[in-house]
Design an enzyme around this catalytic site. Structure first.
Site, PDB file in Angstrom:
ATOM      1  N   ASP A  20       0.815  -1.226   0.000  1.00 29.21           N
ATOM      2  CA  ASP A  20       0.000   0.000   0.000  1.00 29.21           C
ATOM      3  C   ASP A  20       0.842   1.266   0.000  1.00 29.21           C
ATOM      4  O   ASP A  20       0.421   2.299   0.512  1.00 29.21           O
ATOM      5  CB  ASP A  20      -0.970   0.004   1.196  1.00 29.21           C
ATOM      6  CG  ASP A  20      -1.790  -1.259   1.250  1.00 29.21           C
ATOM      7  OD1 ASP A  20      -2.303  -1.650   0.189  1.00 29.21           O
ATOM      8  OD2 ASP A  20      -1.892  -1.864   2.324  1.00 29.21           O
ATOM      9  N   GLU A  21       2.018   1.211  -0.592  1.00 29.43           N
ATOM     10  CA  GLU A  21       2.889   2.385  -0.643  1.00 29.43           C
ATOM     11  C   GLU A  21       2.480   3.359  -1.735  1.00 29.43           C
ATOM     12  O   GLU A  21       3.007   4.481  -1.801  1.00 29.43           O
ATOM     13  CB  GLU A  21       4.351   1.961  -0.877  1.00 29.43           C
ATOM     14  CG  GLU A  21       4.952   1.088   0.214  1.00 29.43           C
ATOM     15  CD  GLU A  21       4.761  -0.396  -0.075  1.00 29.43           C
ATOM     16  OE1 GLU A  21       4.008  -0.740  -1.009  1.00 29.43           O
ATOM     17  OE2 GLU A  21       5.361  -1.215   0.648  1.00 29.43           O
ATOM     18  N   LYS A  23       2.254   2.084  -5.125  1.00 29.65           N
ATOM     19  CA  LYS A  23       2.950   1.586  -6.318  1.00 29.65           C
ATOM     20  C   LYS A  23       2.128   1.801  -7.577  1.00 29.65           C
ATOM     21  O   LYS A  23       2.670   2.122  -8.627  1.00 29.65           O
ATOM     22  CB  LYS A  23       3.237   0.086  -6.180  1.00 29.65           C
ATOM     23  CG  LYS A  23       4.179  -0.250  -5.050  1.00 29.65           C
ATOM     24  CD  LYS A  23       4.307  -1.753  -4.877  1.00 29.65           C
ATOM     25  CE  LYS A  23       3.045  -2.425  -4.380  1.00 29.65           C
ATOM     26  NZ  LYS A  23       2.691  -2.139  -2.979  1.00 29.65           N
ATOM     27  N   GLY A  24       0.809   1.637  -7.442  1.00 26.57           N
ATOM     28  CA  GLY A  24      -0.077   1.773  -8.600  1.00 26.57           C
ATOM     29  C   GLY A  24       0.075   3.140  -9.240  1.00 26.57           C
ATOM     30  O   GLY A  24       0.182   3.263 -10.462  1.00 26.57           O
ATOM     31  N   LYS A  25       0.118   4.161  -8.412  1.00 29.55           N
ATOM     32  CA  LYS A  25       0.266   5.540  -8.901  1.00 29.55           C
ATOM     33  C   LYS A  25       1.623   5.715  -9.601  1.00 29.55           C
ATOM     34  O   LYS A  25       1.720   6.298 -10.681  1.00 29.55           O
ATOM     35  CB  LYS A  25       0.137   6.498  -7.710  1.00 29.55           C
ATOM     36  CG  LYS A  25       0.820   7.845  -7.832  1.00 29.55           C
ATOM     37  CD  LYS A  25      -0.043   8.878  -8.540  1.00 29.55           C
ATOM     38  CE  LYS A  25       0.710  10.175  -8.785  1.00 29.55           C
ATOM     39  NZ  LYS A  25       0.449  11.217  -7.836  1.00 29.55           N
ATOM     40  N   GLY A  47      -4.186  -4.678  -4.336  1.00 29.40           N
ATOM     41  CA  GLY A  47      -5.210  -3.704  -4.708  1.00 29.40           C
ATOM     42  C   GLY A  47      -4.497  -2.430  -5.080  1.00 29.40           C
ATOM     43  O   GLY A  47      -4.019  -1.712  -4.215  1.00 29.40           O
ATOM     44  N   HIS A  48      -4.351  -2.164  -6.361  1.00 26.90           N
ATOM     45  CA  HIS A  48      -3.640  -0.970  -6.810  1.00 26.90           C
ATOM     46  C   HIS A  48      -4.649   0.090  -7.252  1.00 26.90           C
ATOM     47  O   HIS A  48      -5.388  -0.111  -8.192  1.00 26.90           O
ATOM     48  CB  HIS A  48      -2.678  -1.319  -7.948  1.00 26.90           C
ATOM     49  CG  HIS A  48      -1.517  -2.154  -7.473  1.00 26.90           C
ATOM     50  ND1 HIS A  48      -0.672  -2.812  -8.313  1.00 26.90           N
ATOM     51  CD2 HIS A  48      -1.057  -2.405  -6.226  1.00 26.90           C
ATOM     52  CE1 HIS A  48       0.263  -3.442  -7.605  1.00 26.90           C
ATOM     53  NE2 HIS A  48       0.030  -3.221  -6.337  1.00 26.90           N
ATOM     54  N   THR A  49      -4.655   1.186  -6.500  1.00 23.91           N
ATOM     55  CA  THR A  49      -5.620   2.243  -6.779  1.00 23.91           C
ATOM     56  C   THR A  49      -4.976   3.294  -7.678  1.00 23.91           C
ATOM     57  O   THR A  49      -3.904   3.799  -7.365  1.00 23.91           O
ATOM     58  CB  THR A  49      -6.070   2.893  -5.455  1.00 23.91           C
ATOM     59  OG1 THR A  49      -6.485   1.853  -4.566  1.00 23.91           O
ATOM     60  CG2 THR A  49      -7.219   3.859  -5.675  1.00 23.91           C
ATOM     61  N   GLN A 230       2.299  -5.947  -2.962  1.00 23.33           N
ATOM     62  CA  GLN A 230       2.650  -5.994  -1.528  1.00 23.33           C
ATOM     63  C   GLN A 230       3.976  -5.238  -1.310  1.00 23.33           C
ATOM     64  O   GLN A 230       4.271  -4.337  -2.072  1.00 23.33           O
ATOM     65  CB  GLN A 230       2.717  -7.434  -1.019  1.00 23.33           C
ATOM     66  CG  GLN A 230       1.365  -8.138  -0.960  1.00 23.33           C
ATOM     67  CD  GLN A 230       0.970  -8.783  -2.268  1.00 23.33           C
ATOM     68  OE1 GLN A 230       1.757  -9.434  -2.921  1.00 23.33           O
ATOM     69  NE2 GLN A 230      -0.278  -8.617  -2.671  1.00 23.33           N
ATOM     70  N   THR A 245       3.195 -12.424   3.049  1.00 25.55           N
ATOM     71  CA  THR A 245       2.450 -13.071   1.985  1.00 25.55           C
ATOM     72  C   THR A 245       3.292 -14.243   1.498  1.00 25.55           C
ATOM     73  O   THR A 245       4.408 -14.469   1.993  1.00 25.55           O
ATOM     74  CB  THR A 245       2.079 -12.072   0.870  1.00 25.55           C
ATOM     75  OG1 THR A 245       1.128 -12.686   0.002  1.00 25.55           O
ATOM     76  CG2 THR A 245       3.299 -11.626   0.070  1.00 25.55           C
ATOM     77  N   PRO A 310      -9.321  -1.312   7.934  1.00 26.36           N
ATOM     78  CA  PRO A 310      -8.536  -0.137   8.317  1.00 26.36           C
ATOM     79  C   PRO A 310      -7.070  -0.510   8.474  1.00 26.36           C
ATOM     80  O   PRO A 310      -6.739  -1.579   8.983  1.00 26.36           O
ATOM     81  CB  PRO A 310      -9.140   0.280   9.659  1.00 26.36           C
ATOM     82  CG  PRO A 310      -9.914  -0.888  10.149  1.00 26.36           C
ATOM     83  CD  PRO A 310     -10.286  -1.718   8.962  1.00 26.36           C
ATOM     84  N   ARG A 311      -6.192   0.361   7.989  1.00 30.62           N
ATOM     85  CA  ARG A 311      -4.758   0.093   8.111  1.00 30.62           C
ATOM     86  C   ARG A 311      -4.217   0.726   9.380  1.00 30.62           C
ATOM     87  O   ARG A 311      -4.657   1.793   9.783  1.00 30.62           O
ATOM     88  CB  ARG A 311      -4.013   0.686   6.913  1.00 30.62           C
ATOM     89  CG  ARG A 311      -4.419   0.064   5.591  1.00 30.62           C
ATOM     90  CD  ARG A 311      -3.773   0.786   4.427  1.00 30.62           C
ATOM     91  NE  ARG A 311      -4.227   0.234   3.144  1.00 30.62           N
ATOM     92  CZ  ARG A 311      -4.377   0.951   2.027  1.00 30.62           C
ATOM     93  NH1 ARG A 311      -4.095   2.239   2.031  1.00 30.62           N
ATOM     94  NH2 ARG A 311      -4.792   0.387   0.922  1.00 30.62           N
ATOM     95  N   VAL A 420       2.436  13.893  -4.454  1.00 32.63           N
ATOM     96  CA  VAL A 420       1.771  14.835  -3.543  1.00 32.63           C
ATOM     97  C   VAL A 420       0.254  14.837  -3.730  1.00 32.63           C
ATOM     98  O   VAL A 420      -0.415  15.820  -3.446  1.00 32.63           O
ATOM     99  CB  VAL A 420       2.340  16.267  -3.724  1.00 32.63           C
ATOM    100  CG1 VAL A 420       3.767  16.352  -3.207  1.00 32.63           C
ATOM    101  CG2 VAL A 420       2.271  16.705  -5.197  1.00 32.63           C
TER     102      VAL A 420
END
Ligand code: IMP
Ligand code: MG
Length: 430
Positions: A20-21, A23-25, A47-49, A230, A245, A310-311, A420
């Site tokens: 959840d860093e 990466k998708g962006k 899950g890449h948003t 991940q 994982t 929730p994270r 940003v």
């Protein structure tokens, strides 16, 4: 540049924390200039948003590169593919106007995640003494079968009798295993499996040799992006075992999981969030107290893209980031979600861990030891100003630049990108 005849650049983008860093962006931004984007491990647990204009896309299996027209998107042999979920994702993208046809390839060697893996994942978690907090997507059981040499691969789908026999044995094993654990698989398992096998026919039609495609692209002077899922602390070998994982999320996995040699990789970009989050169980040394945790979760929208869970949130952890830089051989860092820190008067960074005996600077192998360390913090002034409009380093407040400089200094890795905001344009490239 890599050696030999390759002339395209092969870049790995991977997570350096607990996933959840963002990466998708980063992949989405870099995908503009490449021809091929390939996933190399994991499955529908990811899950890449990605935000494109007003639209939000959450991708679980198909690489984020799909959102750029014309890019070839591959699922490497290291990925475990959920045939049903894959079909839904593929159709969902088409329905939203993304031309997917002819652009997606899946490795002939990739293993399939079947409904019995998913059900077994859930039964295992329900009955486990030591819960991992998995995403419940069948990832662990599918990789267990792969390592156990009984898995079902994409290339088996071209041979219905062989596939049927493998599936039958898989169901049997899963049922037995579930019973041993004190649970059972759903009565509908037969129908579910049938549906999954049908969905697999589409995968069969997309089967390819991903390693060969990647090398051909590189030899032809085309750039390639290998997209990790991940993060390093969730790597099966290098993460916080057993709270990990079941695949190699680290840079070595990019070679084995896509089918190329390590010398074909030129660049390894490690994505770090400007703070830390974790979803699922296991230690988070820099984790906040409940009130601050709640505050951060709201500021950063820290809820899982796959499970909605929730994270947990905490300060940036240099011990982990330096470890990630080392095990991945990072050539650069991409720092994401810097804007989430905009309102904070002070920001801390963990520079070491304190144990009852000493101060440690290396990420411990023993996860129980990690659970007992006390982070040593360095506190920096916040910038208390908006950063979302910044497009160059000089647009950033001094304190924000100092924060990034400090991360660079402590991790000994150059910061090459800073995100940003969620939009494509909200990026600083250095
Ligand atoms: P699994 O990958 O579903 O087996 O879950 C194992 C651990 O990895 C759990 O702690 C999950 O929460 C975590 N995990 C798996 N995928 C992701 C992800 O994409 N982002 C963050 N955590 C993940
Ligand atoms: Mg994610």
């Amino acid at each position: 540049m890599s050696e030999g005849m390759n002339s395209g650049i092969c870049t790995v983008v991977l997570g350096c924390q607990w996933g959840d860093e963002g990466k998708g962006k980063i992949v989405d931004v870099l995908a503009e200039d490449v021809h091929v984007v390939a996933r190399y491990q994991g499955g529908a647990n990811a899950g890449h948003t990605v935000h494109v204009g007003e639209d939000e896309f959450i991708l679980h299996q198909i690489p984020s590169g799909i959102l750029y027209p014309g890019k070839r998107c591959l699922l490497g042999n290291g990925v475990v593919i959920d045939a049903l979920g894959f079909g839904e994702e593929y159709d969902g993208l088409e329905a939203r106007g993304i031309a997917v046809e002819g652009r997606v390839g899946v490795s002939q060697k990739a293993h399939l995640v079947m409904p019995y893996h998913r059900l077994l994942d859930q039964v295992s978690e329900d009955h486990a003494e030591q819960k991992i907090g998995t995403t419940g997507r069948g990832i662990g059981p599918a990789y267990e079968e792969k390592a156990g040499r009984s898995g079902l691969r994409v290339c088996d789908l071209a041979h219905p009798d062989r596939a049927a026999a493998l599936v039958e044995k898989g169901v049997e094993r899963a049922c037995r295993r579930a019973k041993l654990l004190g649970g059972e698989l759903s009565q509908d398992i037969g129908a579910m499996v049938e549906e999954a096998v049908l969905a697999g026919e589409r995968l069969n039609g997309l089967a390819t040799d991903t390693g060969l495609e990647i090398l051909d692209a590189l030899r032809g002077g085309k750039d390639v992006l290998l997209e990790g899922a991940q993060g390093t602390a969730l790597d099966l070998d290098h993460g916080t075992y057993p709270f990990v994982t079941s695949s190699n999320t680290t840079a070595g996995g990019a070679a084995t999981g896509s089918g190329i040699g390590p010398t074909a990789i030129d660049v390894v970009i490690g994505v770090v969030k400007a703070y830390t989050t974790r979803v699922g169980n296991g230690p988070l040394p820099t984790g906040f107290e409940p009130e601050m945790n709640e505050h951060f979760r709201e500021l950063g929208g820290e809820f899982g893209a796959t499970t909605g869970r929730p994270r947990r949130c905490g300060w940036f952890d240099v011990v982990l980031a330096r470890y990630s830089a080392r095990v991945n051989g990072l050539t650069g860092l991409a720092v994401t979600k810097l804007d989430v820190l905009d309102t904070l008067p002070e920001i801390s960074i963990a520079t070491a861990y304190r144990t009852p005996r000493s101060e440690v600077h290396e990420f411990p192998a023993d996860t129980w030891q990690l659970g007992e360390v006390e982070p040593v913090y360095e506190t920096l002034p916040g910038w208390e100003a908006p950063t979302q409009e910044a497009r160059t380093l000089s647009d950033l407040p001094d304190a924000a630049r100092r924060y990034l400089d400090r991360i660079e200094e402590l991790t000994e890795t150059p910061v090459q990108m800073v995100s940003v905001g969620t939009r494509r344009s909200q990026i600083i490239r250095l």
